[in-house]
Design a protein around this motif. Structure first.
Motif, PDB file in Angstrom:
ATOM      1  N   GLY A   1      65.039  20.177  -1.932  1.00 50.60           N
ATOM      2  CA  GLY A   1      64.946  20.940  -2.824  1.00 50.60           C
ATOM      3  C   GLY A   1      65.068  22.019  -1.508  1.00 50.60           C
ATOM      4  O   GLY A   1      64.859  21.291  -0.189  1.00 50.60           O
ATOM      5  N   HIS A   2      64.683  22.985  -1.815  1.00 49.13           N
ATOM      6  CA  HIS A   2      63.839  24.332  -0.679  1.00 49.13           C
ATOM      7  C   HIS A   2      64.926  24.121   0.204  1.00 49.13           C
ATOM      8  O   HIS A   2      65.060  24.313   1.551  1.00 49.13           O
ATOM      9  N   GLY A   3      66.125  24.727  -0.359  1.00 45.06           N
ATOM     10  CA  GLY A   3      67.648  24.676   0.820  1.00 45.06           C
ATOM     11  C   GLY A   3      68.065  25.179   1.836  1.00 45.06           C
ATOM     12  O   GLY A   3      67.509  26.915   1.423  1.00 45.06           O
ATOM     13  N   ASP A   4      68.910  26.034   2.387  1.00 49.26           N
ATOM     14  CA  ASP A   4      68.862  27.480   2.752  1.00 49.26           C
ATOM     15  C   ASP A   4      70.366  27.052   3.326  1.00 49.26           C
ATOM     16  O   ASP A   4      70.987  25.992   3.502  1.00 49.26           O
ATOM     17  N   LEU A   5      71.297  27.864   3.006  1.00 45.53           N
ATOM     18  CA  LEU A   5      73.004  27.869   3.222  1.00 45.53           C
ATOM     19  C   LEU A   5      73.537  28.688   4.576  1.00 45.53           C
ATOM     20  O   LEU A   5      72.575  29.902   4.317  1.00 45.53           O
ATOM     21  N   PHE A   6      74.895  27.847   4.819  1.00 47.81           N
ATOM     22  CA  PHE A   6      75.389  28.649   5.831  1.00 47.81           C
ATOM     23  C   PHE A   6      76.456  28.510   6.347  1.00 47.81           C
ATOM     24  O   PHE A   6      77.284  27.156   5.817  1.00 47.81           O
ATOM     25  N   HIS A   7      77.261  28.767   7.009  1.00 48.81           N
ATOM     26  CA  HIS A   7      78.616  28.888   7.121  1.00 48.81           C
ATOM     27  C   HIS A   7      78.884  27.575   8.560  1.00 48.81           C
ATOM     28  O   HIS A   7      78.360  28.128   9.329  1.00 48.81           O
ATOM     29  N   LEU A   8      79.958  26.527   8.776  1.00 42.91           N
ATOM     30  CA  LEU A   8      80.779  26.596   9.779  1.00 42.91           C
ATOM     31  C   LEU A   8      81.589  27.617  10.220  1.00 42.91           C
ATOM     32  O   LEU A   8      81.988  28.703   9.479  1.00 42.91           O
TER      33      LEU A   8
ATOM     34  N   PRO B   1      59.615  20.363   7.189  1.00 42.17           N
ATOM     35  CA  PRO B   1      59.552  21.081   5.683  1.00 42.17           C
ATOM     36  C   PRO B   1      60.608  21.924   5.681  1.00 42.17           C
ATOM     37  O   PRO B   1      60.790  22.668   6.822  1.00 42.17           O
ATOM     38  N   ASP B   2      60.947  22.318   4.984  1.00 34.78           N
ATOM     39  CA  ASP B   2      60.994  23.408   4.473  1.00 34.78           C
ATOM     40  C   ASP B   2      61.916  24.263   5.541  1.00 34.78           C
ATOM     41  O   ASP B   2      61.573  25.705   6.161  1.00 34.78           O
ATOM     42  N   PRO B   3      63.488  23.475   5.685  1.00 34.30           N
ATOM     43  CA  PRO B   3      64.295  24.097   6.879  1.00 34.30           C
ATOM     44  C   PRO B   3      64.894  25.595   6.595  1.00 34.30           C
ATOM     45  O   PRO B   3      65.178  25.495   5.255  1.00 34.30           O
TER      46      PRO B   3
ATOM     47  N   VAL C   1      71.292  23.125   4.503  1.00 32.84           N
ATOM     48  CA  VAL C   1      70.529  22.299   4.766  1.00 32.84           C
ATOM     49  C   VAL C   1      68.918  22.258   3.605  1.00 32.84           C
ATOM     50  O   VAL C   1      68.874  23.792   2.813  1.00 32.84           O
ATOM     51  N   CYS C   2      67.961  21.471   3.915  1.00 32.29           N
ATOM     52  CA  CYS C   2      67.247  21.115   3.110  1.00 32.29           C
ATOM     53  C   CYS C   2      66.037  19.870   3.029  1.00 32.29           C
ATOM     54  O   CYS C   2      66.001  19.732   3.887  1.00 32.29           O
TER      55      CYS C   2
END
Length: 556
Positions: free
Chosen positions: A273-280, A30-32, A288-289
């Motif tokens: 929920g509990h997401g983390d944004l990132f760029h390619l 969880p919580d990535p 990821v969530c």
């Protein structure tokens, strides 16, 4: 660029691709949190009461993930201020952020510890570092005067480093209200410097249980993203924007930007929920969530045995259509849009980089021929010295007096259940002695498990459910048992079936069956399967030897 998650965009376009299947890291991960270094992405997950803690995976294509190791891999790291020795279930290591800056990896996280006979817990927020994600990782750098859970670390363009945390407001407007703050962090001394800045209390109408903040910088603006609504079916991702890292922050009118609360409780995945944004590298954005698959249980609130898992979804960016805004400065703000075509986490999506998904996580085999345990193995709390050895042949597991119980470290070691349907098997040699039981177990929690063991010449299958006494499902006499047995547990058609072989796997005898819903994940972690050996309170030198363990899963 997301300074919080690394990576300057460069030119290029994805290849023509087929699809990948969510979750990208199946099982109780969880919580990535994610970061990129060069061409490699790294994901770190929370681990709660389990040891080793802070599991780390890597990938070059975002859909095939392989083990790196753990941020907490030495007993010394978790036997002091960070305590996993006698931690309560669902306390322990929660919601990390993994980041990379100037040659160093940072994982910042919380250890929650509640003393026995007390509901009052202490949150120890700390950072571990490494130059190589495979370790070794440092001892915990505890950040004093850092209340709350789920901190983030943010490296700004001007060289300042910010701790982003959560706390309960001094004067909350309603029960469960939280508040996000930031405080400049001196990494040489691992201490706060300057004043604390209170940033945001959640979405536009007030957020409940705001947690898991992440700070990013994108096109000159600061974005503060958080989880909200609790980690159950009302879970969500919300976001706010500011011109300064210290605020004030203004919420997106379209919050939450990701949730499943508007869908059926039986949607294939819920509690997202509990997401983390990132760029390619080519400039596209993803998130990821976590989410929970609705695959077991009664209609109206289906869950899974695997608990909260790691999912991937595409993100685009859109500007507000209006030139003005009722809150904050005027202008057309730029906001992330999760899964722009459907607004939800999908089971299948186009491959991000055109690389086929191999589903290698679905199969695991270990014959214990290496000098150290495979990173797949984990323990419920810090294992006692001498609990196992790999001197060979096979794994030698000592019978400990302890049984599966709250705050206890017993002789159980497991691998995560990866899919709803699977086949788990293990070959064991065990001479047996009075009062000693050895075999395998599926453990959901200390008060929810299935054991399948040899004891005093009999084969015993027992089930422990929450708030119920342990009960025998089956008792089988083994008159021809000669010290060697192969256990098999098969999950199919929403049932667990237990079978055994006394002829090295040539033939199997089915001996018990039960609904898989008896082991639903109702907490923060998922099921684990593996060897278990106990002397039920007596001190003994008895042990069991496991020649091999195999877990094979099929995609649902």
């Amino acid at each position: 660029m997301f300074d919080g998650c690394l990576g300057a965009p460069y030119g290029g376009s994805p290849k023509e691709a087929s699809v990948f299947v969510n979750p990208i890291i199946p099982g109780g991960f969880p919580d990535p949190s994610i970061c990129r270094v060069g061409e490699t992405w790294y994901i770190c997950n929370s681990s709660f009461e389990y040891f080793p803690g802070l599991p780390i995976h890597e990938s070059k294509d975002l859909v095939n993930w392989s083990w790196v190791g753990h941020g907490l891999h030495r007993k010394e790291q978790v036997s002091g201020a960070v305590n996993l020795v006698d931690v309560k279930s669902d306390d322990g290591i929660q919601a990390p952020s993994i980041r990379y800056h100037d040659g160093t990896f940072y994982i910042i996280t919380t250890c929650v510890y509640r003393p026995p006979d007390s509901d009052e817990g202490k949150c120890t927020n700390f950072i571990v570092t490494a130059s190589d994600p495979r370790g070794p990782w440092s001892d915990p750098h505890v950040i004093e005067d850092a209340p709350g859970i789920d901190p983030d670390i943010f490296f700004d363009d001007d060289g300042k480093v910010w701790y982003v945390g959560t706390a309960a407001p001094a004067k909350p407007n309603f029960p469960g209200e939280g508040e996000i703050y930031c405080h400049e962090l001196d990494l040489k001394n691992w201490k706060f410097t300057g004043e604390r800045h209170y940033l945001w209390r959640g979405a536009v109408h007030g957020g409940v249980f705001v947690e898991g903040p992440h700070m990013y910088k994108h096109e000159g603006s600061y974005y503060l993203m958080a989880a909200e609504g609790g980690t159950g079916v009302n879970h969500s991702v919300v976001i706010a924007i500011s011109e300064k890292v210290t605020g004030p922050f203004y919420p997106n009118d379209r919050n939450p930007i990701l949730t499943s609360r508007h869908l059926s409780y039986d949607n294939w995945v819920h509690s997202t929920g509990h997401g983390d944004l990132f760029h390619l590298p080519d400039g596209r954005s993803y998130m990821v969530c976590l989410g929970i698959r609705a695959e077991e249980g009664e209609p109206g609130m289906k869950r899974s045995n695997m608990g909260r898992e790691t999912y991937l979804l595409p993100v685009t960016w859109e500007r507000e259509p209006m030139e003005w805004h009722s809150l904050g400065p005027s202008g057309k703000r730029l906001w992330p849009v999760c899964s722009p075509e459907t607004g939800k986490v999908e089971r299948t999506l186009p491959l991000p980089l055109g690389v086929d998904q191999r589903q290698s996580h679905n199969n695991f085999y270990d014959s214990f021929e290496k000098a150290a345990l495979d990173p797949e193995w984990l323990f419920r709390r810090v294992p006692k010295d001498g609990m196992y050895n790999l001197n060979g042949p096979g794994l030698r597991l000592k019978a400990s007096p302890e049984v599966l119980a709250e705050r206890t470290s017993c002789s159980f070691m497991g691998v995560r259940q990866r899919q709803t349907e699977f086949e788990f098997s293990a070959k064991m040699s065990f001479e047996g002695s009075t009062g000693v039981a050895a075999g395998v177990a599926i453990v959901q929690k200390d008060d929810n498990y299935l054991t399948f063991m040899v004891e005093s010449g009999k084969l015993l299958v027992a089930l422990k459910e929450k708030e119920k006494d342990e009960r025998n499902i089956a008792t089988i006499d083994l008159p021809s048992y000669s010290g060697s047995i192969v256990f098999k547990i098969r999950s199919a058609d929403h049932k667990y079936n237990c079978a055994y072989s006394l002829d090295d796997g040539s033939t199997y005898t089915s001996c018990a069956e039960m609904a898989a819903s008896h082991l639903l994940s109702l907490g923060y972690t998922g099921s684990c399967l593996g060897p278990y050996c106990t002397s039920r309170g007596q001190v003994t030198e008895s042990f069991a030897t496991f020649a091999w363990v195999r877990l094979s899963s099929e995609m649902q």
